[in-house]
Design an enzyme around this catalytic site. Sequence first.
Site, mmCIF file in Angstrom:
data_model
loop_
_atom_site.group_PDB
_atom_site.id
_atom_site.type_symbol
_atom_site.label_atom_id
_atom_site.label_comp_id
_atom_site.label_asym_id
_atom_site.label_seq_id
_atom_site.Cartn_x
_atom_site.Cartn_y
_atom_site.Cartn_z
ATOM 1 N N SER A 21 0.798 -1.231 0.000
ATOM 2 C CA SER A 21 0.000 0.000 0.000
ATOM 3 C C SER A 21 0.835 1.288 0.000
ATOM 4 C CB SER A 21 -0.971 -0.002 1.183
ATOM 5 O OG SER A 21 -1.923 -1.011 1.001
ATOM 6 N N LYS A 70 -10.477 -5.142 10.818
ATOM 7 C CA LYS A 70 -11.508 -4.637 9.901
ATOM 8 C C LYS A 70 -12.899 -4.601 10.532
ATOM 9 C CE LYS A 70 -9.400 -5.901 5.487
ATOM 10 N NZ LYS A 70 -9.560 -6.549 4.185
ATOM 11 N N GLY A 131 -14.475 -15.939 5.149
ATOM 12 C CA GLY A 131 -13.948 -14.942 6.086
ATOM 13 C C GLY A 131 -14.211 -13.525 5.590
ATOM 14 N N TYR A 228 -2.238 -12.480 -4.081
ATOM 15 C CA TYR A 228 -1.444 -11.885 -5.162
ATOM 16 C C TYR A 228 0.059 -12.074 -4.953
ATOM 17 C CZ TYR A 228 -1.624 -8.234 -1.645
ATOM 18 O OH TYR A 228 -1.565 -7.561 -0.455
#
Length: 289
Positions: A21, A70, A131, A228
Amino acid sequence: MDSKDIVKFGLIGYPIKHSLSPKMHNAAFRKFNLPYRYCLYPLKTDDFNNFNGFLDKENIKGLNVTIPYKEEILAYLDSKSDSVAAIGAANTIVKKDEKIRGFNTDFLGFSKHLNEIADPCRLRVALLGAGGAAKAVVYSLIKDKAGIISLFDIDVEKGKDLVRKSKKWIEDCKSDAAVNQVESVEELDILNKDLLINATPVGLKESDPLLVEKKFLHKNLIVYDLIYNPARTKLLAAAEEKGLRFSNGLGMLIYQGAESFLHFSEANLEISKVAAVMEEALTNRGAEC
Ligand code: NAP
């Protein structure tokens, strides 16, 4: 300028040291001439429990949120986007006028990327995992009018929870989708599905098994692995070997990042332009911030 005065964005979670990120967001801040900085904030539980203190300590205006926070982050939000309220998880928060707003850009990232690969309308889907990421995937598929979604998770309760949530999403979206939970990979009925999605962490490690026997990888199947890194999991290598269409989760990562960037910057930019900058930044990998 004192480093405390620089407007900061970043990622919280633990562990996050391999995150891509910072590379993506800092490249976009530079490209669009924004004087911001994106940093990694690895927060252990005790630090996260003092979240408001952490936010005040630095000049942080927005954050991405990843595992394991989250869902916990919802307790700190003053307002939620519709997708956060529906999914029950946020991966992006923005602080404005002392209020914290939460967004879920994972579902949009998946939707944007999948639409480049296939038309989700009436798609028959086999899903591994129930999940956090799988929730965003199912929400996106239902919004995009997918047909049947069969899911398998070794944690039966998580599967049940996702089926229960998806009933509400189907109602809210006036969708004809049908979501069913099965008890094994075999029962996913992959031979009668158009798309196979891996939303489990199985495949991250080289020693991980291939979750789906090769005999189920039929010639009309598209295989999508949310992982990824590595770029080719065993599942994707098997799909490639069989000549199938396949994708890893990099496109999803880039689109969720680009959507978060638009929330952070409030810039009036096309998401595809931001995604292109982020994709270019990732071709030249390296740690940042
Ligand atoms: P999570 O919340 O831990 O969910 C994974 C689920 O898979 C868990 O319920 C887990 O059960 C289950 N599972 C584990 N092994 C399994 C197996 N052999 N068969 C069936 N189910 C199994 O993780 P997550 O946040 O959803 O992330 C899942 C994957 O997606 C990760 O690899 C993550 O890196 C990736 N991801 C990618 C993106 C992207 O942008 N591309 C975004 C988010 C996540 P247990 O809890 O019992 O182990």
